[in-house]
Design a protein around this motif. Structure first.
Motif, PDB file in Angstrom:
ATOM      1  N   GLY A  73       0.821  -1.207   0.000  1.00  0.00           N
ATOM      2  CA  GLY A  73       0.000   0.000   0.000  1.00  0.00           C
ATOM      3  C   GLY A  73       0.856   1.259   0.000  1.00  0.00           C
ATOM      4  O   GLY A  73       2.029   1.241   0.402  1.00  0.00           O
ATOM      5  N   ARG A  74       0.272   2.359  -0.447  1.00  0.00           N
ATOM      6  CA  ARG A  74       0.920   3.669  -0.392  1.00  0.00           C
ATOM      7  C   ARG A  74       0.323   4.453   0.770  1.00  0.00           C
ATOM      8  O   ARG A  74      -0.892   4.421   0.974  1.00  0.00           O
ATOM      9  N   VAL A  75       1.161   5.145   1.501  1.00  0.00           N
ATOM     10  CA  VAL A  75       0.711   5.921   2.654  1.00  0.00           C
ATOM     11  C   VAL A  75       0.925   7.407   2.372  1.00  0.00           C
ATOM     12  O   VAL A  75       2.008   7.818   1.946  1.00  0.00           O
ATOM     13  N   ILE A  76      -0.118   8.179   2.638  1.00  0.00           N
ATOM     14  CA  ILE A  76      -0.026   9.633   2.561  1.00  0.00           C
ATOM     15  C   ILE A  76      -0.325  10.183   3.949  1.00  0.00           C
ATOM     16  O   ILE A  76      -1.349   9.855   4.556  1.00  0.00           O
ATOM     17  N   ALA A  77       0.573  11.000   4.445  1.00  0.00           N
ATOM     18  CA  ALA A  77       0.405  11.631   5.755  1.00  0.00           C
ATOM     19  C   ALA A  77      -0.091  13.062   5.561  1.00  0.00           C
ATOM     20  O   ALA A  77       0.522  13.844   4.828  1.00  0.00           O
ATOM     21  N   LEU A  78      -1.199  13.388   6.217  1.00  0.00           N
ATOM     22  CA  LEU A  78      -1.762  14.733   6.145  1.00  0.00           C
ATOM     23  C   LEU A  78      -1.764  15.362   7.525  1.00  0.00           C
ATOM     24  O   LEU A  78      -2.126  14.723   8.507  1.00  0.00           O
ATOM     25  N   ASP A  79      -1.356  16.611   7.594  1.00  0.00           N
ATOM     26  CA  ASP A  79      -1.454  17.366   8.830  1.00  0.00           C
ATOM     27  C   ASP A  79      -1.622  18.839   8.489  1.00  0.00           C
ATOM     28  O   ASP A  79      -1.217  19.279   7.408  1.00  0.00           O
ATOM     29  N   PHE A  80      -2.225  19.600   9.423  1.00  0.00           N
ATOM     30  CA  PHE A  80      -2.405  21.030   9.139  1.00  0.00           C
ATOM     31  C   PHE A  80      -1.209  21.862   9.582  1.00  0.00           C
ATOM     32  O   PHE A  80      -1.160  23.063   9.314  1.00  0.00           O
ATOM     33  N   ALA A  81      -0.228  21.233  10.258  1.00  0.00           N
ATOM     34  CA  ALA A  81       0.967  21.942  10.726  1.00  0.00           C
ATOM     35  C   ALA A  81       2.156  21.489   9.876  1.00  0.00           C
ATOM     36  O   ALA A  81       2.658  20.367  10.029  1.00  0.00           O
ATOM     37  N   TYR A  82       2.628  22.351   8.998  1.00  0.00           N
ATOM     38  CA  TYR A  82       3.683  21.991   8.052  1.00  0.00           C
ATOM     39  C   TYR A  82       4.959  21.508   8.740  1.00  0.00           C
ATOM     40  O   TYR A  82       5.575  20.522   8.290  1.00  0.00           O
ATOM     41  N   PRO A  83       5.438  22.142   9.833  1.00  0.00           N
ATOM     42  CA  PRO A  83       6.666  21.645  10.475  1.00  0.00           C
ATOM     43  C   PRO A  83       6.562  20.198  10.956  1.00  0.00           C
ATOM     44  O   PRO A  83       7.574  19.494  11.019  1.00  0.00           O
ATOM     45  N   MET A  84       5.355  19.755  11.312  1.00  0.00           N
ATOM     46  CA  MET A  84       5.186  18.351  11.675  1.00  0.00           C
ATOM     47  C   MET A  84       5.516  17.448  10.476  1.00  0.00           C
ATOM     48  O   MET A  84       6.155  16.400  10.612  1.00  0.00           O
ATOM     49  N   LEU A  85       5.105  17.848   9.297  1.00  0.00           N
ATOM     50  CA  LEU A  85       5.304  17.020   8.110  1.00  0.00           C
ATOM     51  C   LEU A  85       6.769  16.950   7.692  1.00  0.00           C
ATOM     52  O   LEU A  85       7.188  15.980   7.054  1.00  0.00           O
ATOM     53  N   GLY A  92       9.271   5.579   8.159  1.00  0.00           N
ATOM     54  CA  GLY A  92       8.993   4.412   7.341  1.00  0.00           C
ATOM     55  C   GLY A  92      10.215   3.856   6.640  1.00  0.00           C
ATOM     56  O   GLY A  92      11.322   4.403   6.722  1.00  0.00           O
ATOM     57  N   PRO A  93      10.021   2.734   5.910  1.00  0.00           N
ATOM     58  CA  PRO A  93      11.120   2.119   5.154  1.00  0.00           C
ATOM     59  C   PRO A  93      11.705   3.117   4.158  1.00  0.00           C
ATOM     60  O   PRO A  93      11.005   3.965   3.609  1.00  0.00           O
ATOM     61  N   TRP A  94      13.005   2.999   3.912  1.00  0.00           N
ATOM     62  CA  TRP A  94      13.724   3.974   3.096  1.00  0.00           C
ATOM     63  C   TRP A  94      13.064   4.218   1.739  1.00  0.00           C
ATOM     64  O   TRP A  94      12.924   5.356   1.288  1.00  0.00           O
ATOM     65  N   LEU A  95      12.638   3.169   1.064  1.00  0.00           N
ATOM     66  CA  LEU A  95      12.067   3.305  -0.276  1.00  0.00           C
ATOM     67  C   LEU A  95      10.561   3.528  -0.265  1.00  0.00           C
ATOM     68  O   LEU A  95       9.959   3.688  -1.322  1.00  0.00           O
ATOM     69  N   ARG A  96       9.959   3.528   0.937  1.00  0.00           N
ATOM     70  CA  ARG A  96       8.505   3.640   0.994  1.00  0.00           C
ATOM     71  C   ARG A  96       8.073   4.675   2.036  1.00  0.00           C
ATOM     72  O   ARG A  96       7.079   4.501   2.721  1.00  0.00           O
ATOM     73  N   ARG A  97       8.837   5.729   2.160  1.00  0.00           N
ATOM     74  CA  ARG A  97       8.464   6.773   3.099  1.00  0.00           C
ATOM     75  C   ARG A  97       7.173   7.445   2.652  1.00  0.00           C
ATOM     76  O   ARG A  97       6.904   7.554   1.448  1.00  0.00           O
ATOM     77  N   PRO A  98       6.358   7.889   3.617  1.00  0.00           N
ATOM     78  CA  PRO A  98       5.051   8.453   3.245  1.00  0.00           C
ATOM     79  C   PRO A  98       5.192   9.758   2.469  1.00  0.00           C
ATOM     80  O   PRO A  98       6.101  10.557   2.721  1.00  0.00           O
TER      81      PRO A  98
END
Length: 298
Positions: A73-85, A92-98
């Motif tokens: 699967g592909r993971v997308i991380a969403l947050d309203f605070a940009y510094p968190m992202l 995550g795994p090196w080749l599969r970071r969100p």
């Protein structure tokens, strides 16, 4: 029109979490426990999602865990605070970071019926409009997709709320929706078979200043419209501290948290899309499970 005193000022919340990005993981003991308990529940769900959205991902701890668990699967991380992202994109795994997206739960920047699993840990309490948030969640889920979330119930930080009430009567702690209201909101949005349950967890502290310091480092500031706007005087702080001492047991001060878990499914036959601002009722009932209690030492 004047805002309700417990209405959230989301811009203030966004700025608070942005400032706290680099200290968040050091004090997020409870949030990790909540998310891990939710992640453990996925062991019993037969789901092989292609696209997973971690909504309110914070520093991305569970985005990384989800990427490791669902290797196809592909993971997308969403947050309203940009510094968190900026921190989440290293998980995550090196080749599969969100992949990371800065956005709002109430207006998700994703296509209709694009995701198979929505995972949201300790985030929806920062929504100003819960009905709109759940409608957005349903919009982006594919038919048969799963929503899993945690949030806080109204007994959260009840000792701190009562101590401030005794000191000055102002709003110093955010309000939280109860378990039944959350289940009703899921049904109004059109979700199928919602199930709600809760735990009652307790963190303990040597003194109230340490509790307040940890809340600040989390970014969990009081951002209600009715909060005091000036500096808190030493007299009021001393009065609150004294009132909190009434809860001391075995040399420690408790901080109670009502942790609510919910999951629900996107109907296989997709419901009609509601008109803007008009929730669509769904037949059925939300299942409620009796709560449990535990203590967590920070």
């Amino acid at each position: 029109m004047a805002e309700h005193p417990l209405q959230l000022e989301k811009d203030q919340a966004r700025r608070a979490f942005s400032r706290s990005a680099h200290s968040y993981d050091e004090v997020a003991v409870l949030q990790r426990e909540m998310g891990q308990r939710m992640l453990d529940r996925l062991q019993y769900v037969k789901l092989q999602p292609e696209l997973i959205l971690d909504l309110g991902a914070g520093t991305g701890h569970f985005a990384g865990e989800l990427a490791a668990r669902y290797k196809n699967g592909r993971v997308i991380a969403l947050d309203f605070a940009y510094p968190m992202l900026l921190l989440a994109r290293r998980r995550g795994p090196w080749l599969r970071r969100p992949r990371c997206v800065c956005g709002d739960l109430e207006q998700l920047p994703f296509a209709d019926q694009s995701a198979d699993l929505l995972f949201s840990n300790a985030a929806i309490q920062w929504s100003r409009d819960l009905d709109r948030t759940f409608r957005e969640f349903l919009r982006v889920l594919r038919p048969g997709g799963l929503l899993m979330f945690t949030t806080f119930g109204p007994d959260t930080l009840k000792e701190l709320r009562a101590a401030w009430g005794a000191a000055d009567g102002h709003s110093h702690v955010s309000g939280f929706a109860d378990l039944h209201d959350l289940g009703d909101a899921l049904l109004r949005a059109g979700f199928a078979a919602p199930v709600m349950d809760c735990d009652r967890l307790t963190l303990t502290y040597g003194d109230v200043r340490t509790l307040m310091r940890d809340l600040k480092r989390l970014g969990a500031h009081n951002v209600t419209a009715g909060r005091p706007r000036g500096l808190t005087g030493k007299g009021r702080l001393a009065a609150m501290t004294q009132a909190y001492e009434a809860y001391r047991r075995d040399g420690r001060l408790p901080a109670s948290y009502e942790v609510i878990y919910g999951h629900a499914w996107a109907p296989v036959a997709a419901p009609r899309r509601p008109a803007p601002g008009v929730p669509v009722g769904a037949p059925g009932e939300a299942s409620i499970i009796v709560s449990t209690s535990a203590s967590v030492r920070p």
